[in-house]
Design an enzyme around this catalytic site. Sequence first.
Site, PDB file in Angstrom:
ATOM      1  N   TYR A   1       0.840  -1.199   0.000  1.00  0.00           N
ATOM      2  CA  TYR A   1       0.000   0.000   0.000  1.00  0.00           C
ATOM      3  C   TYR A   1       0.880   1.256   0.000  1.00  0.00           C
ATOM      4  CZ  TYR A   1      -3.196   3.652   1.398  1.00  0.00           C
ATOM      5  OH  TYR A   1      -3.891   4.826   1.433  1.00  0.00           O
TER       6      TYR A   1
ATOM      7  N   ARG B   1       1.062   8.483  12.563  1.00  0.00           N
ATOM      8  CA  ARG B   1       0.583   9.734  13.150  1.00  0.00           C
ATOM      9  C   ARG B   1      -0.933   9.875  13.021  1.00  0.00           C
ATOM     10  NH1 ARG B   1       1.976  14.579   9.613  1.00  0.00           N
ATOM     11  NH2 ARG B   1       0.330  13.479   8.495  1.00  0.00           N
TER      12      ARG B   1
ATOM     13  N   PHE C   1      14.321  19.811  -1.424  1.00  0.00           N
ATOM     14  CA  PHE C   1      13.029  19.232  -1.763  1.00  0.00           C
ATOM     15  C   PHE C   1      12.835  17.840  -1.146  1.00  0.00           C
ATOM     16  CE2 PHE C   1      10.610  16.632  -4.876  1.00  0.00           C
ATOM     17  CZ  PHE C   1       9.379  17.267  -4.773  1.00  0.00           C
TER      18      PHE C   1
ATOM     19  N   ARG D   1     -11.114   4.121   8.649  1.00  0.00           N
ATOM     20  CA  ARG D   1     -10.098   3.493   7.804  1.00  0.00           C
ATOM     21  C   ARG D   1      -9.010   2.952   8.714  1.00  0.00           C
ATOM     22  NH1 ARG D   1      -8.792   8.239   3.628  1.00  0.00           N
ATOM     23  NH2 ARG D   1      -8.438   9.230   5.645  1.00  0.00           N
TER      24      ARG D   1
END
Lengths: 484, 372
Positions: A181, A228, A298, A238
């Site tokens: 996932y 978290r 980034f 979920r």
Amino acid sequence: MGAFTKAAYFLLHPNQLRSIVQWKVWHDPVHKRDPSKETETEKACFRHLELTSRSFSAVIQELNPELLMPICLFYLVLRGLDTIEDDMTIDLAKKEPLLRGFADLMEIDGWTFTENGPNEKDRELLVHFDDVISELKKVKKPYYDIIREITVKMGNGMADYALNAEHNTNGVNTIEEYELYCHYVAGLVGEGLTRLFVESDLANPALLERMELTESMGQFLQKTNIIRDIHEDFVDKRRFWPKTIWSKYVNNWEDMFKLENREKALQCSSEMVLNALKHTEECLFYMAGIRDQSVFNFVAIPQAMAIATLELVFRNPAIFERNVKITKGDACQLMMESTQNLRVLCEVFRRYARRIHKKNDPRDPNYLAISVQCGKIEQFIESIFPTQDPKKIALTQVQNTNAESVNTMDTGETTFLVASVLGVLFVIGGLMMGAAWLMGARFDMAYDDITSRVGTLVKGAAEVSSVTVSSITSIPTTVVHQEL
Amino acid sequence: MASEKKPELGSVLVIGGCGFLGHHVVRVLLRDYICSVCVIDLRCTRNRRPESDGVQYFEADITDAARLEEIFNQVKPQVVVHTASPPAQSNDSVSHALFKKVNVNGTAAIIKACQQTGVTALVYTSSASVMSDNKSDLINADERWPVIRGAQQSEYYSETKAAAEELVLQANRSAAAPNLLTCSIRPSGIMGEGDTMTLYHLIKLYQNGKTSVQVGDNDNLFDFTYVENVAHGHLLAAVALLQTSKLKIAPLDHERVDGEAFIITNDSPVYFWDFCRAVWNAAGSPHGTEHVWVLPRDVGIVLGFLSEVFFGIIRKPPTFNRQRIIYSCMTRYYDISKAKKRLGYKPLVPLDEAVRRSVKWTLDQQKGEKLQ
């Protein structure tokens, strides 16, 4: 927070305020986009970016111009896909072809999508998706191909999950499912980004041969978010925490949130943290392969936020009750530290690894494994930036051995030096007195004068002389010692 | 291991094979290798394999060269694993003489016996402490770090281990016996079943209720190594030496095993007090860290000094001294890339499992003592 409570908070936490001010004042972007030279559709894309992303918008806009637009569009395309996937008002039969065919839809000039539910937060992006499409047409072919390929994989992955009834009713079961996932939602994005970095020559091509490093970057971020967001996801019905892990601690998922199971739930969360921490070394390794400062920033900012978030959620019972997030001050400090270089970033990782190890509880079944993992992070950082240099150690050892043979003559040499210093003082003193006498100095009068005063000074004299003697004799010895 | 074909080691002689490390070497040999096993030890009563395992035991003092040679001639070993060493616990002149006699003279006698009876491979158990001066940190140290000798080496035990290691490595392809290949294994902080030092003392601390003090900030990493992993490292080295002996030409420098020293750890450096707490927890401690009182290192050293003075006055060995404080605050961990690359070493048992097993063994021992 009201203005007053905010002021009180910063008064009590001046470091937080300091970090925020520092970031606002001193952060100097490597590149800044120049809106005056942008076309209308470009500007529109950046507007969409700012509306859809809170955390990524700023770092994307500071990217190297070569990748600025491709990565902005890559983000918007994925956000568009996500907005379709997320929308529960769209019928599955309609949703599936949209997801699987999204890469083709985004090639149709003027294509927009207006069938999102009215509450879907990013529906405006799809309503104006023609802006994104017209910009995509201008992207260099190699970059576009990468964006398209990842969009195809991502769309199919999302469609598979949408159809997967088992996943939707029961959530994630095994650790493999959990990682798969995370691969679809984060690993794939990472794959696209790495390929863009290498294609533009802003990262080491070796990263393409070690795609597991890229995978770790995504896994680390996604797993941290999943840990978290446990409470938020629970409220939304979920579940992404794999059953293999939580079933060791509680029987039903709901039990995780019951007050009487708090310790068990915390132990479960530490196993989740341990599972996420195993990626850190590969993440640091990956970032060593970045060649451009703006790209480094980034990729590094989210990683630094993730390790700090893991520290925040580690053994923190609040995660089962509400959303927790790192403070703005900490976030600003982390952004400062992750926009410099790998070394500074490694210090961040080391600092948080140590904090995690300090919060570790010996009664936790994962105690030693977590401690070992924190040690592994420290060891890995040492392997990139060693503190000790064996050559230097060998050299000081040789010097010490030599110093010892010198030391055996120490007292003899010291006496000699003291004697010669005193001798020189004596000779020069004698010469000066002789010169004075030749020029007519009256030592006899001086002697009488002194003896007359001696009576009154006699008590103090003893002390003074002892001090003088000791200060004279101690100087050469200290000099000698310093020399050695 | 079971599914793969077990490697062959021919005739193996384990010196000190009834000792803490040695009997694990024997156990791993019987489990993972095809070979015949003989053991030499001062006493062969403890840690003995059952008759059915077919291990031959010889009682001998390794400083007795004539007796050694007699046994070597009888056994005709291809591989010799030399693990014998007196316990490093005491620090007086009597034990110093013993360290010298067993570690240096004993090893010299073993080398001679190997050379005279055509042994192919000699693996010697050194110690990672040969690289430590017992006060400076060793941070991710590898084999390039210098061996600390002479006046710099404050522990005489380590000095004798280093001297013996030097002899062993010099004997590699030496003129006296060019076919003898040697190497040295330097384990750090061995612990496991049969350990009567590290774990035994740590568990005693818990049983005496002394878990509430922590000296230093506990950011210092330390390498503890499970004894089975150490044994495994030795035997991988033996296999590599036998393979080298079959080569027509000498191996490349970066692949060499013969004449080399290898640090062996669990590849899991761990914070010193975290390890202690993991042991205490496995021994039944119900404590977290709330009760812990952190003593700064410098204060600890002053207290250690006072304790030394006090015990000096009452003429007893101090239970608590400055060196202990220094050890508990020292960073001392190693990079074992060399063993991983050249020996293919990887720890068989992870650290947490190792702690569980070893603590259980120690507690079982204690129960046994009480029953008797």
